[in-house]
Design a protein around this motif. Structure first.
Motif, mmCIF file in Angstrom:
data_model
loop_
_atom_site.group_PDB
_atom_site.id
_atom_site.type_symbol
_atom_site.label_atom_id
_atom_site.label_comp_id
_atom_site.label_asym_id
_atom_site.label_seq_id
_atom_site.Cartn_x
_atom_site.Cartn_y
_atom_site.Cartn_z
ATOM 1 N N LYS A 159 0.466 8.483 -14.831
ATOM 2 C CA LYS A 159 1.217 8.742 -16.121
ATOM 3 C C LYS A 159 2.753 7.441 -15.045
ATOM 4 O O LYS A 159 3.131 6.476 -16.329
ATOM 5 C CB LYS A 159 1.905 9.352 -16.659
ATOM 6 N N LYS A 160 2.370 8.461 -13.928
ATOM 7 C CA LYS A 160 4.378 7.270 -13.037
ATOM 8 C C LYS A 160 3.597 6.058 -12.953
ATOM 9 O O LYS A 160 4.464 5.522 -13.101
ATOM 10 C CB LYS A 160 4.297 8.200 -11.857
ATOM 11 N N LEU A 161 2.802 5.682 -12.871
ATOM 12 C CA LEU A 161 1.905 4.563 -11.927
ATOM 13 C C LEU A 161 1.661 3.203 -13.373
ATOM 14 O O LEU A 161 2.458 2.719 -13.607
ATOM 15 C CB LEU A 161 0.716 4.250 -11.628
ATOM 16 N N ALA A 162 1.190 3.763 -15.232
ATOM 17 C CA ALA A 162 1.697 3.119 -15.751
ATOM 18 C C ALA A 162 2.821 2.891 -16.326
ATOM 19 O O ALA A 162 3.379 1.653 -16.715
ATOM 20 C CB ALA A 162 1.011 4.021 -17.127
ATOM 21 N N GLU A 163 3.415 3.746 -16.623
ATOM 22 C CA GLU A 163 4.874 3.724 -16.800
ATOM 23 C C GLU A 163 5.969 2.377 -15.912
ATOM 24 O O GLU A 163 6.958 1.674 -15.957
ATOM 25 C CB GLU A 163 6.461 4.710 -16.230
ATOM 26 N N VAL A 204 0.599 -1.289 0.166
ATOM 27 C CA VAL A 204 -0.245 -0.190 -0.261
ATOM 28 C C VAL A 204 0.932 1.231 0.098
ATOM 29 O O VAL A 204 1.754 1.769 0.926
ATOM 30 C CB VAL A 204 -1.204 0.284 1.360
ATOM 31 N N LEU A 205 0.505 1.961 -1.289
ATOM 32 C CA LEU A 205 1.102 3.176 -1.005
ATOM 33 C C LEU A 205 0.897 4.285 -0.208
ATOM 34 O O LEU A 205 -0.355 4.945 0.131
ATOM 35 C CB LEU A 205 1.150 3.788 -2.149
ATOM 36 N N ILE A 206 2.291 4.937 1.088
ATOM 37 C CA ILE A 206 1.276 5.546 2.182
ATOM 38 C C ILE A 206 2.147 6.617 2.022
ATOM 39 O O ILE A 206 2.838 6.843 2.262
ATOM 40 C CB ILE A 206 1.225 4.727 3.047
ATOM 41 N N ARG A 207 1.490 7.969 2.017
ATOM 42 C CA ARG A 207 2.731 9.573 1.837
ATOM 43 C C ARG A 207 2.778 9.704 3.784
ATOM 44 O O ARG A 207 2.091 10.087 4.059
ATOM 45 C CB ARG A 207 1.739 10.631 1.200
ATOM 46 N N GLY A 224 7.341 9.050 -5.355
ATOM 47 C CA GLY A 224 8.299 8.629 -4.725
ATOM 48 C C GLY A 224 8.959 7.756 -3.928
ATOM 49 O O GLY A 224 8.870 7.657 -1.831
ATOM 50 N N MET A 225 8.872 6.390 -4.180
ATOM 51 C CA MET A 225 9.570 5.463 -3.704
ATOM 52 C C MET A 225 11.254 5.049 -3.645
ATOM 53 O O MET A 225 11.758 5.989 -4.679
ATOM 54 C CB MET A 225 8.441 3.919 -5.125
ATOM 55 N N SER A 226 11.530 4.594 -3.144
ATOM 56 C CA SER A 226 12.619 4.542 -3.195
ATOM 57 C C SER A 226 13.728 3.180 -4.196
ATOM 58 O O SER A 226 11.886 2.557 -4.478
ATOM 59 C CB SER A 226 13.088 3.326 -1.924
ATOM 60 N N MET A 254 2.369 10.929 -4.751
ATOM 61 C CA MET A 254 2.142 10.353 -6.254
ATOM 62 C C MET A 254 2.874 11.978 -7.051
ATOM 63 O O MET A 254 2.727 11.716 -8.574
ATOM 64 C CB MET A 254 0.359 11.034 -6.378
ATOM 65 N N LEU A 255 2.831 13.416 -6.206
ATOM 66 C CA LEU A 255 3.467 13.762 -6.774
ATOM 67 C C LEU A 255 4.998 13.942 -6.774
ATOM 68 O O LEU A 255 5.158 14.928 -7.814
ATOM 69 C CB LEU A 255 3.003 15.284 -5.941
ATOM 70 N N GLU A 256 5.499 12.993 -6.676
ATOM 71 C CA GLU A 256 7.143 12.960 -7.103
ATOM 72 C C GLU A 256 7.172 12.116 -7.906
ATOM 73 O O GLU A 256 6.844 10.967 -8.267
ATOM 74 C CB GLU A 256 8.014 12.793 -5.269
#
Length: 515
Positions: free
Chosen positions: A134-138, A43-46, A93-95, A87-89
């Motif tokens: 778009k970032k997720l699709a990539e 789960v992606l969490i900020r 924004g993930m390692s 989502m904005l990075e």
């Protein structure tokens, strides 16, 4: 009979975007409870408000939503893995280590995150929703085991059309050009352009959702994508509890205000379709659509309009009546006025009612607040409420025809056992029962009011009804007396009313004796 959907998820690793939102939380709970052999859910969490991702994860797990899981599968936490991201990075924004793990392990991705604020500025909406997808699709293009990418849109993405098929409609402006503009253009300039871009749509939210849909099918057609388009998402029908909700968005906001006696009139067509769909039906469709996308491999991107208007119609007039009746039957604690909601298509009648029921009352309350040395806030709150109602007028006054061919097709593909476990059949909704549970959900889950207090709340509601009746009668008598002093006809009519009342009063004893 084989439980095909649960078997499909056995051993799978899932990636969920939007976990901390209403839809994401319910999705994860359902997956853990009904697909117990899932390998892992990332789960992606900020990080937010000085809380790291694990603290935010535990906050979600402490919700009543997970009560069943705590009893049935107390070890469920071990299957949920938080991923620090934004989502904005760039790269969400993930390692690098998290990205590598997702790319090699994940087979199903659910995107249930969006900025659902109708007043969202176009620039921030594009950066969050369009760029983010778009970032997720990539990232999905790199996933070696990917079986399905499920994106949650809205059936109102194409609300500029009166008839909406389960198809993707090309926009006037290409998504790539809009994203490029958002990178160099400041927010103020984009706001100037926004009305020209969104056209007949009521807000940027619906416009950007349509742009995301087109982006996915045009630039990422090679990915196994399914697009879910729910209508207005409301409280749960059955799972995890009837009437479950834990956010203030959508109908819940309005129902709370109606139950408290704050909101009493809205623009809306009483004969218009109230296209509300329970959250658990949305979640079950998401889960089933990923199964179908993987197992049946459709040649085109499947779009599912999850709506009730054509398959199980309820009108705003039905909701108007049900909400009033059930809040009188099961009142909220300490309502300001007797619950009542009236829809009207007349802007003049609405403004008149709103001035009497809301504006005038707000000024009177603030006047007394000033007398007591308190900060006036009623007028400000009332203006905010009017702004919210104005943003909803478009959806309560207009009607659409949404096709449901793909939805019905998928339902028929699901076997009987899975239909029971993963129900997304809108025909199963009994509207009076659903609205009653929704009203109880507002009381129990959102306002945290105990149902054991209902007898006292009902007595208080009776007293409130009597009080308001006496106030109305007293006001009428005072106004009539003032009028009778000046108008002969009114005075003569008033005398006849009094004479008739005395005559009936004198006859009552003899009438009672004869019966």
């Amino acid at each position: 009979m084989v439980a095909a959907i649960a078997d499909f998820y056995a051993g799978c690793s899932i990636f969920v975007i939007g976990f901390t939102g209403f839809m994401g939380r319910v999705l994860v709970e359902k997956l853990l409870r009904s697909c117990s052999d899932i390998k892992a859910i990332y789960v992606l969490i900020r990080p937010k408000n000085n809380q790291d991702v694990r603290q935010r994860l535990e906050d979600v797990f402490s919700s009543k939503l997970f009560d069943k899981l705590r009893k049935e599968r107390p070890e469920f936490r071990t299957k949920v893995i938080p991923v620090n991201g934004n989502m904005l990075e760039p790269h969400l924004g993930m390692s690098q280590s998290d990205m590598t793990r997702l790319v090699t392990d994940v087979s199903v991705v659910f995107h249930a995150a969006a900025t659902a604020n109708f007043e969202e500025h176009l620039k921030s909406g594009v950066l969050m929703n369009l760029h983010g997808v778009k970032k997720l699709a990539e990232l999905c293009k790199q996933m070696s085991k990917l079986e399905a990418l499920v994106y949650v849109s809205t059936v109102f993405a194409n609300c500029d059309r009166s008839q909406v098929q389960e198809a993707i409609y090309p926009p006037a402006l290409q998504p790539q050009k809009l994203m490029e503009a958002a990178e160099w253009m400041d927010a103020e300039m984009m706001e100037i352009l926004a009305p020209h871009l969104i056209g007949k749509r009521p807000n940027t939210y619906t416009y950007i959702k349509a742009m995301v849909e087109y982006l996915l099918v045009e630039e990422y057609a090679s990915l196994p994508i399914a697009i879910i388009r729910p209508s207005i998402v409301g409280a749960s029908l059955r799972e995890p509890f009837p009437g479950w909700l834990d956010n203030f968005d959508g109908p819940t906001n309005l129902l709370t205000k109606v139950g408290k006696g704050i909101l009493r009139s809205m623009m809306g067509n009483v004969n218009g379709k109230a296209d509300v769909v329970p959250i658990d039906l949305v979640i079950n469709l998401m889960i089933a659509s990923a199964w179908y996308t993987s197992v049946h491999r459709p040649s085109n991107t499947m779009v599912y309009n999850l709506t009730t208007g054509n398959l199980n119609k309820a009108t705003w007039g039905h909701w108007e009546r049900y909400v009033r009746d059930y809040f009188l039957k099961n009142p909220l604690d300490h309502p300001l006025r007797v619950p009542r909601l009236r829809f009207t298509t007349s802007s003049v009648w609405f403004r008149l009612n709103h001035w009497i029921d809301h504006d005038l009352r707000a000024y009177v309350l603030d006047f007394f607040r000033l007398l007591m040395g308190r900060q006036p806030c009623s007028v400000q709150y009332n203006e905010s409420q009017k702004k919210t109602l104005k943003s909803l007028d478009y959806f309560t006054l207009n009607q659409w025809e949404f096709s449901n061919d793909n939805l019905v097709m998928l339902w028929n593909k699901v076997n009987k056992e899975d239909q029971s476990v993963f129900n997304f059949n809108v025909k199963s909704i009994n509207w009076p029962s659903y609205v009653e549970n929704y009203c109880l959900g507002v009381k129990r889950y959102f306002l945290k009011e105990e149902l054991s207090g209902l007898p006292g709340a009902r007595r208080a509601m009776k007293r409130l009804q009597y009080s308001w009746f006496l106030i109305k009668i007293t006001t009428f008598i005072i106004l009539w007396c003032l009028l009778a002093k000046r108008v002969a006809v009114a005075r003569a009519l008033w005398q006849k009313v009094i004479f008739l009342a005395l005559f009936i009063y004198q006859k009552l004893p003899s009438f009672a004796k004869s019966h």
